[in-house]
Design an enzyme around this catalytic site. Structure first.
Site, mmCIF file in Angstrom:
data_model
loop_
_atom_site.group_PDB
_atom_site.id
_atom_site.type_symbol
_atom_site.label_atom_id
_atom_site.label_comp_id
_atom_site.label_asym_id
_atom_site.label_seq_id
_atom_site.Cartn_x
_atom_site.Cartn_y
_atom_site.Cartn_z
ATOM 1 C CB SER A 117 -6.301 -1.579 -4.716
ATOM 2 O OG SER A 117 -6.677 -2.871 -4.267
ATOM 3 N N GLY A 155 -7.464 -2.278 -8.922
ATOM 4 C CA GLY A 155 -8.292 -3.110 -9.772
ATOM 5 C C GLY A 155 -7.533 -3.978 -10.746
ATOM 6 C CG ASN A 200 -8.100 -6.811 -8.114
ATOM 7 O OD1 ASN A 200 -9.005 -6.604 -7.315
ATOM 8 N ND2 ASN A 200 -7.084 -5.982 -8.253
ATOM 9 C CG ASP A 213 -12.234 -2.356 1.895
ATOM 10 O OD1 ASP A 213 -11.502 -2.784 2.811
ATOM 11 O OD2 ASP A 213 -11.779 -1.806 0.875
ATOM 12 C CG HIS A 264 -8.274 -2.167 -0.067
ATOM 13 N ND1 HIS A 264 -9.606 -2.270 -0.431
ATOM 14 C CD2 HIS A 264 -7.546 -2.371 -1.190
ATOM 15 C CE1 HIS A 264 -9.675 -2.515 -1.734
ATOM 16 N NE2 HIS A 264 -8.444 -2.574 -2.217
#
Length: 202
Positions: A25, A62, A90, A172, A175
């Site tokens: 991502s 992801g 991830n 978040d 990112h």
């Protein structure tokens, strides 16, 4: 003086280099406006420096190292001249065994070498909540791969200077926001230019 001599005197345009970024991502530009993701901003920065480079966005939100390994052949259909491998975030978030991540990254780098594609490996760190032992083993995965492969350009931490900085991340806190992407590009440019120097000319 005629038109023909002028045309003959004009140097040929430099060949455009196709640089692929195989990632998750962070590469895919999660949460960012179109054209503001890392590949697009990196391409713009390289062109500002006079380099004819097209950065191919091969990021899938992801994705793990296993996912990147599984889709590598499909991604290489875009025929890049060099590849940045930016996977692993991830894996760390999911607590995947570092040996499994190492095996996947090894397979990816082996495949790129077999195709004579210069590669850059961007390292990643695991979240601190997984413990010091896991974090050490996880970070060591990337370091060991770089030691074993002097032909691969190593950039120790993809999110260097951005991770943990609230003003450079989206809400978040995972990112990068637009300012964060700009900082990523600024910091990684020297390593990327080192990678591009390994692309055969002509």
């Amino acid at each position: 003086m005629g038109v023909l001599p002028l045309l003959l005197a004009t140097p040929a345009a430099a060949r455009e280099i196709r640089l692929m970024m195989l990632g998750d991502s962070i590469t895919a530009g999660y949460g960012l406006p179109r054209g503001q993701g890392l590949p697009a901003r990196l391409e713009a920065a390289l062109r500002e420096r006079g380099r004819q480079v097209r950065v191919i966005d091969a990021g899938v939100s992801g994705d793990t190292t296993a996912g990147g390994r599984a889709r590598l052949d499909w991604a290489l259909a875009d025929r890049p001249d060099a590849v940045i491998v930016a996977l692993g975030g991830n894996d760390g978030l999911r607590g995947i065994e570092p040996r499994a991540s190492a095996a996947n990254l090894t397979a990816i780098l082996d495949a790129l070498k077999q195709r004579n594609l210069p590669a850059m490996l961007a390292g990643m760190l695991a979240p601190p909540n997984l413990g010091a032992d896991y974090g050490r083993d996880f970070a060591g995965t990337f370091a060991r791969l770089s030691e074993q492969r002097p032909d691969v350009v190593f950039y120790p931490f993809l999110l260097d200077g951005v991770a943990g900085e609230a003003t450079l991340n989206q809400p978040d806190r995972i990112h990068p926001n637009e300012a964060g992407v700009a900082e990523l590009v600024r910091r990684m440019l020297p390593a990327v230019e080192s990678l591009l120097a390994r692309v055969p000319t002509g």
